[in-house]
Design a protein around this motif. Structure first.
Motif, PDB file in Angstrom:
ATOM      1  N   VAL A   1      -1.466  10.995  -2.257  1.00 35.02           N
ATOM      2  CA  VAL A   1      -1.487  10.914  -3.716  1.00 35.02           C
ATOM      3  C   VAL A   1      -2.144   9.599  -4.101  1.00 35.02           C
ATOM      4  O   VAL A   1      -1.763   8.536  -3.591  1.00 35.02           O
TER       5      VAL A   1
ATOM      6  N   LEU B   1      -1.270   5.321  -7.281  1.00 31.67           N
ATOM      7  CA  LEU B   1       0.162   5.081  -7.452  1.00 31.67           C
ATOM      8  C   LEU B   1       0.410   3.631  -7.841  1.00 31.67           C
ATOM      9  O   LEU B   1      -0.320   2.729  -7.443  1.00 31.67           O
TER      10      LEU B   1
ATOM     11  N   TRP C   1       6.818   2.727  -1.219  1.00 35.46           N
ATOM     12  CA  TRP C   1       6.814   2.081  -2.536  1.00 35.46           C
ATOM     13  C   TRP C   1       6.073   0.741  -2.533  1.00 35.46           C
ATOM     14  O   TRP C   1       5.216   0.502  -3.391  1.00 35.46           O
TER      15      TRP C   1
ATOM     16  N   PHE D   1       2.098   1.052  -2.305  1.00 37.49           N
ATOM     17  CA  PHE D   1       1.328   1.898  -3.215  1.00 37.49           C
ATOM     18  C   PHE D   1       0.004   1.260  -3.640  1.00 37.49           C
ATOM     19  O   PHE D   1      -1.000   1.956  -3.785  1.00 37.49           O
TER      20      PHE D   1
ATOM     21  N   ASP E   1      10.078  13.287  -2.589  1.00 41.59           N
ATOM     22  CA  ASP E   1      10.090  12.801  -3.965  1.00 41.59           C
ATOM     23  C   ASP E   1      10.734  11.424  -4.083  1.00 41.59           C
ATOM     24  O   ASP E   1      11.808  11.184  -3.513  1.00 41.59           O
TER      25      ASP E   1
ATOM     26  N   LYS F   1       9.275  10.252 -11.487  1.00 31.60           N
ATOM     27  CA  LYS F   1       9.209  10.440 -10.038  1.00 31.60           C
ATOM     28  C   LYS F   1       7.755  10.520  -9.577  1.00 31.60           C
ATOM     29  O   LYS F   1       6.849  10.890 -10.347  1.00 31.60           O
ATOM     30  N   TYR F   2       7.545  10.142  -8.319  1.00 30.96           N
ATOM     31  CA  TYR F   2       6.314  10.411  -7.599  1.00 30.96           C
ATOM     32  C   TYR F   2       6.632  11.486  -6.565  1.00 30.96           C
ATOM     33  O   TYR F   2       7.656  11.416  -5.884  1.00 30.96           O
ATOM     34  N   SER F   3       5.749  12.470  -6.433  1.00 25.87           N
ATOM     35  CA  SER F   3       6.005  13.586  -5.531  1.00 25.87           C
ATOM     36  C   SER F   3       4.869  13.740  -4.529  1.00 25.87           C
ATOM     37  O   SER F   3       3.694  13.801  -4.903  1.00 25.87           O
TER      38      SER F   3
END
Length: 515
Positions: free
Chosen positions: A93, A96, A246, A249, A292, A312-314
Motif C-alpha cells: 500500500v 502511508l 507503522w 511507513f 488491518d 485504519k490502514y488495510s
C-alpha cells in the motif's frame, strides 16, 4: 484372473441392403453391427492395489489459480493427521503516513489479522442474518492453536536457479521465521457463526485515563443490504507491528512494492496441535482477508486533544501464497485388504488392471468392448459419514517416460467422455457411502485394439482436485499436476476376493463377440 459371468444374450441384426462387413471391433460403445451374429457377455478382472504415500504436493499459487487455503488441525484416526498452515505475502500500500502535521497526532491502537470464514447466509430475521459454516472438518469442541509469524524466506515467483522458469513451492517446504507476532502466545480459535464482530478496549484520547469498547466487523453487500459476516480475528502485538510497519511507513522500506516485498517477506499463519478444526479460507474472497492497522487521528489545540477520528490502514493478503501441510501417520491404519485414499499430502494408490500376459489373451478374443467399469467399494464400517468423505476421486495413468521415471497422464475417457467418466461418491438408498465407479471404455477398447499410445502402465487413484480437470479454459492438458488441497480421506476395499467378496475392487468388461 478372468471370470466369465456368462452370455447375456444373442442379437441378430439384419438390413435389407447388404454391405461389406468389416470385422472392426474397436468402435466405442457400438451396440449395432451389421449382418453378423454376436453373443454378448461380461468378465470380471481382479485388480492389484499398491498404496502409495504422498511426500508432498505443489502448494503455491504461482502455477495454478488457487483460492482455498486450509488452516487448522484435522486428526482423523484412520488417515494422516494434518496440521495446515498458510504462507502469504502482504499486499503493498503506497503513500502511508504515521504523522499528520503539528496540530494532528496519529496513534496506532490495534492490529488485527482478519480471515472471513467460509459461510453461507441462511436468512435474515428482525434485521439479523444467520449463517452456516461451510466445509469445516474436525473437532469443534476444542480450540485450534494458531501463531502468526514474520516470514524471512523470500517468496520469488521465478526459479532462482533458472529465472526463465516459474518457481515452485511444495507443501513440505521449509520457511524461516523471524519472530512470533501474536498479541497472546496461546491464541486458539473455534469457528462459530456468531463471530461476526470483535470487541476490544480503545484508549479515549480526549481523556487518556479512560477506555471504551470499539467493535470491528467484516461486512459485505447482499441484496442491497450491508451484513456482517463471521470471521476469524487474530490480534497481533501492537509494539512489534508498530516497529515493523507503522514506524516504517514514510521510510525506504515502504517506498515501492519491490522494496516492501524484500523488507517484509510475508506472514506464516501456523496451526499446530493434536486436535482441532480445519477451515478452508478463501484468500481471494470478497471481502478479502486483510492485515488491518486501527489508529486514532487526534486533533490538537496545543497539548489538548479536541477531537478524534477512528481510522485504519488495510493490507490485503496478496501476491505469492502457499500451503504447508505437516502430516503425521494415522493412529489407526487401514485394516488388511483395505487402503486409504487421502488428499493434500496424504496417500494414493496404483491400480494394476491388466498385465502384458493378460493383454495378449484378451486381444486374442477379438472382442468389441461395449463397456468397462472400474469400481472401488467403501469400507462402510469405518468410512461411515458420507459428508466427511471425498465427494469425488480421480483416476489417471503413470506412464513410463523411458528415462526411468513416470509421466502422470490423463486417461482418454476423462476428456473424450467427461460426462460419463465418473468418480463421484455413490450412496445407498439410505445415503450411506457405497462406492466410486469409473467408466474407462475408451481406454480399454484402444488398449485391446493395440493403439500405440495405450499401455498397461498402472493407473493411479487419488482424491479429486479441480486442477485434475483435463480441459481448463478450453485448453486440453493431458499431464497431471501434483496440486491437491482437499484434505478428505476414505478407506476402500482392495481387490482380494477372499477377503472382500463381491465388494472387492474390480474391473467389469462388457463385450460383444462374433459367434
Amino acid at each position: 484372473m478372468i471370470r466369465k459371468i456368462g452370455v447375456l444374450g444373442i442379437s441378430l441384426l439384419c438390413f435389407a441392403a447388404i454391405i461389406s462387413c468389416e470385422k472392426d471391433f474397436s468402435d466405442i460403445g457400438t451396440n449395432v453391427v451389421n449382418n453378423t451374429k454376436f453373443e454378448t457377455g461380461e468378465i470380471l478382472l481382479d485388480v492389484e492395489i499398491n498404496p502409495i504415500n504422498i511426500e508432498n504436493v505443489q502448494a503455491d499459487n504461482i502455477n495454478a489459480s488457487i483460492s482455498e487455503y486450509w488452516l487448522g488441525v484435522y486428526n482423523n484416526p484412520n488417515a494422516k493427521k494434518i496440521e495446515a498452515s498458510i504462507i502469504s505475502q502482504v499486499g503493498y500500500v503506497s503513500e502511508l503516513k504515521n504523522t499528520a502535521g503539528i496540530d494532528t497526532i496519529l496513534t496506532l491502537e490495534k492490529v488485527i489479522l482478519k480471515l472471513p470464514y467460509p459461510a453461507t447466509s441462511t436468512g435474515t430475521t428482525d434485521g439479523v442474518t444467520s449463517f452456516k459454516l461451510d466445509s469445516i472438518l474436525g473437532n469443534t469442541s476444542v480450540g485450534t492453536s494458531v501463531v502468526v509469524k514474520q516470514n524471512n524466506t523470500y517468496l520469488n515467483i521465478l526459479n532462482p536457479s533458472d529465472p526463465s522458469k516459474k518457481n515452485t513451492f511444495f507443501s513440505d517446504s521449509d520457511y524461516e521465521d523471524i519472530q512470533d507476532l501474536n498479541e497472546v502466545s496461546n491464541f486458539t480459535f473455534t469457528p462459530k457463526t456468531t463471530h461476526t464482530y470483535y470487541d476490544y478496549d480503545r484508549v479515549d484520547r480526549i481523556n487518556p485515563s479512560n477506555t471504551y469498547k470499539d467493535t470491528i466487523r467484516v461486512t459485505k453487500i447482499v441484496s442491497n443490504d450491508t451484513i456482517a459476516i463471521p470471521f476469524l480475528a487474530i490480534p497481533l502485538d501492537v509494539n512489534k507491528m508498530k516497529s515493523l510497519f507503522w514506524d516504517k511507513f514514510e521510510s525506504t522500506e515502504f517506498s515501492s512494492k519491490d522494496e516492501f516485498n524484500n523488507y517484509f517477506r510475508g506472514l506464516i499463519i501456523e496451526s499446530t496441535g493434536n486436535d482441532g478444526v480445519l477451515v478452508p479460507f478463501n484468500l481471494a474472497s470478497s471481502p478479502a482477508p486483510s492485515l488491518d492497522f486501527y489508529y486514532t487521528k487526534s486533533i490538537m489545540n496545543g497539548t489538548t486533544v479536541t477531537d478524534t477520528i477512528n481510522k485504519k490502514y488495510s493490507f490485503p493478503l496478496s501476491g505469492i501464497k502457499n500451503s504447508h501441510y505437516k502430516m503425521t501417520p494415522a493412529s489407526s491404519p487401514a485394516p488388511a485388504n483395505n487402503f486409504v485414499i487421502q488428499g493434500t499430502a496424504g496417500s494414493l494408490a496404483e491400480v494394476t488392471i491388466i498385465d502384458n500376459t493378460k493383454l495378449q489373451e484378451l486381444r486374442s478374443n477379438n472382442w468389441l468392448i461395449n463397456d468397462a467399469l472400474l469400481t472401488f467399494y467403501v469400507n462402510q464400517t469405518i468410512s461411515t459419514e458420507a459428508n466427511l468423505l471425498p465427494q469425488q476421486l480421480f483416476l489417471y495413468q503413470n506412464k513410463d517416460n523411458g528415462t526411468g521415471g513416470t509421466s502422470p497422464t490423463q486417461l482418454s475417457d476423462a476428456y473424450n467422455n467427461p460426462s460419463t467418466y465418473g468418480g463421484l461418491l455413490q450412496k445407498t438408498d439410505d445415503d450411506a457411502p457405497e462406492k466410486y465407479t469409473f467408466r474407462i471404455t475408451d481406454y480399454i477398447s484402444k488398449l485391446l485394439n493395440g493403439e500405440e499410445d495405450f499401455t498397461t502402465d498402472p493407473l493411479v487413484l487419488k482424491v479429486y482436485n479441480p486442477t485434475d480437470n483435463p480441459v481448463i479454459n478450453n485448453t486440453l492438458k493431458t499431464s497431471i499436476k501434483t496440486y491437491n488441497w482437499n484434505p478428505r480421506s476414505v478407506i476402500l476395499l482392495d481387490g482380494d476376493e477372499s477377503a472382500n467378496g463381491a465388494k472387492r475392487a474390480v474391473l467389469k468388461i462388457s463385450y460383444s463377440k462374433e459367434k
